[in-house]
Design an enzyme around this catalytic site. Structure first.
Site, PDB file in Angstrom:
ATOM      1  CB  CYS A 170      18.569 -19.611  47.478  1.00 43.86           C
ATOM      2  SG  CYS A 170      18.485 -17.813  47.371  1.00 43.86           S
ATOM      3  CG  ASP A 220      26.078 -23.279  33.146  1.00 45.71           C
ATOM      4  OD1 ASP A 220      25.607 -22.123  33.266  1.00 45.71           O
ATOM      5  OD2 ASP A 220      25.410 -24.241  32.687  1.00 45.71           O
ATOM      6  CG  HIS A 241      23.255 -16.353  36.956  1.00 49.67           C
ATOM      7  ND1 HIS A 241      21.923 -16.207  37.236  1.00 49.67           N
ATOM      8  CD2 HIS A 241      23.322 -16.691  35.642  1.00 49.67           C
ATOM      9  CE1 HIS A 241      21.202 -16.451  36.156  1.00 49.67           C
ATOM     10  NE2 HIS A 241      22.036 -16.744  35.165  1.00 49.67           N
ATOM     11  N   GLY A 269      17.171 -13.715  27.988  1.00 45.46           N
ATOM     12  CA  GLY A 269      17.245 -15.163  28.148  1.00 45.46           C
ATOM     13  C   GLY A 269      17.571 -15.623  29.551  1.00 45.46           C
ATOM     14  CB  CYS A 276      15.848 -19.243  44.791  1.00 44.28           C
ATOM     15  SG  CYS A 276      17.251 -18.690  43.794  1.00 44.28           S
ATOM     16  CG  HIS A 332      26.531 -16.787  32.206  1.00 48.51           C
ATOM     17  ND1 HIS A 332      26.108 -18.091  32.040  1.00 48.51           N
ATOM     18  CD2 HIS A 332      25.401 -16.052  32.390  1.00 48.51           C
ATOM     19  CE1 HIS A 332      24.782 -18.145  32.124  1.00 48.51           C
ATOM     20  NE2 HIS A 332      24.328 -16.914  32.335  1.00 48.51           N
ATOM     21  CG  HIS A 362      20.351 -16.354  43.102  1.00 41.74           C
ATOM     22  ND1 HIS A 362      20.067 -16.728  44.406  1.00 41.74           N
ATOM     23  CD2 HIS A 362      21.594 -15.823  43.133  1.00 41.74           C
ATOM     24  CE1 HIS A 362      21.096 -16.439  45.187  1.00 41.74           C
ATOM     25  NE2 HIS A 362      22.039 -15.882  44.434  1.00 41.74           N
TER      26      HIS A 362
END
Ligand code: 5GP
Ligand code: ZN
Length: 115
Positions: free
Chosen positions: A8, A31, A101, A94, A5, A103, A99
């Site tokens: 991770c 990002d 997250h 999308g 991952c 935004h 994992h």
């Protein structure tokens, strides 16, 4: 940690990231392909596939994620101008990294509804 991952591996420090916040439960980093002047990802240190895996047993982790998103907005100076917190679940939404997250997007006018 799931060794296959990507996020991770970022938590483990195996892949570098531009970290902007961290605590015992979550980390936040910029990002790699920002979609707004401020684009930060908030993730749990523990692997969860998506927000669909968060339930009542994870109330403190859910609060830690929201707290971190708000703290990122404060540190980035966008509380007054505004910010958007988005999480994608699955293919129609999308989601491209499996994992969980959040935004945190800010620094420009956002369109609504999202595409
Ligand atoms: P999703 O499409 O799953 O909602 O969001 C995944 C995000 O992770 C994308 O915005 C993408 O640009 C970002 N991303 C993918 N790989 C990396 C990476 O190696 N480092 C960082 N910092 N962000 C990444
Ligand atoms: Zn993971």
């Amino acid at each position: 940690m799931a060794s296959d991952c990507l996020f991770c591996r970022i938590v483990a420090g195996e892949i570098p990231s531009d970290q902007v916040y961290a605590d015992d439960d979550v980390i936040a980093f910029r990002d790699i392909a920002p979609k707004a002047p401020v684009h930060v990802l908030v993730i749990p240190r523990r692997h969860l596939d998506s927000i669909a895996d968060l339930g009542l047993d994870d109330a403190s982790l859910a609060a830690a994620l929201v707290n971190a998103a708000n703290e990122v907005a404060r540190r980035e100076g966008v509380v007054e101008s505004g910010y958007r917190v988005v999480t994608n679940v699955g293919s129609d939404a999308g989601q491209s990294v499996g994992h969980l997250h959040l935004h945190v997007l800010a620094g420009r006018r956002m369109a609504w509804p999202p595409g």
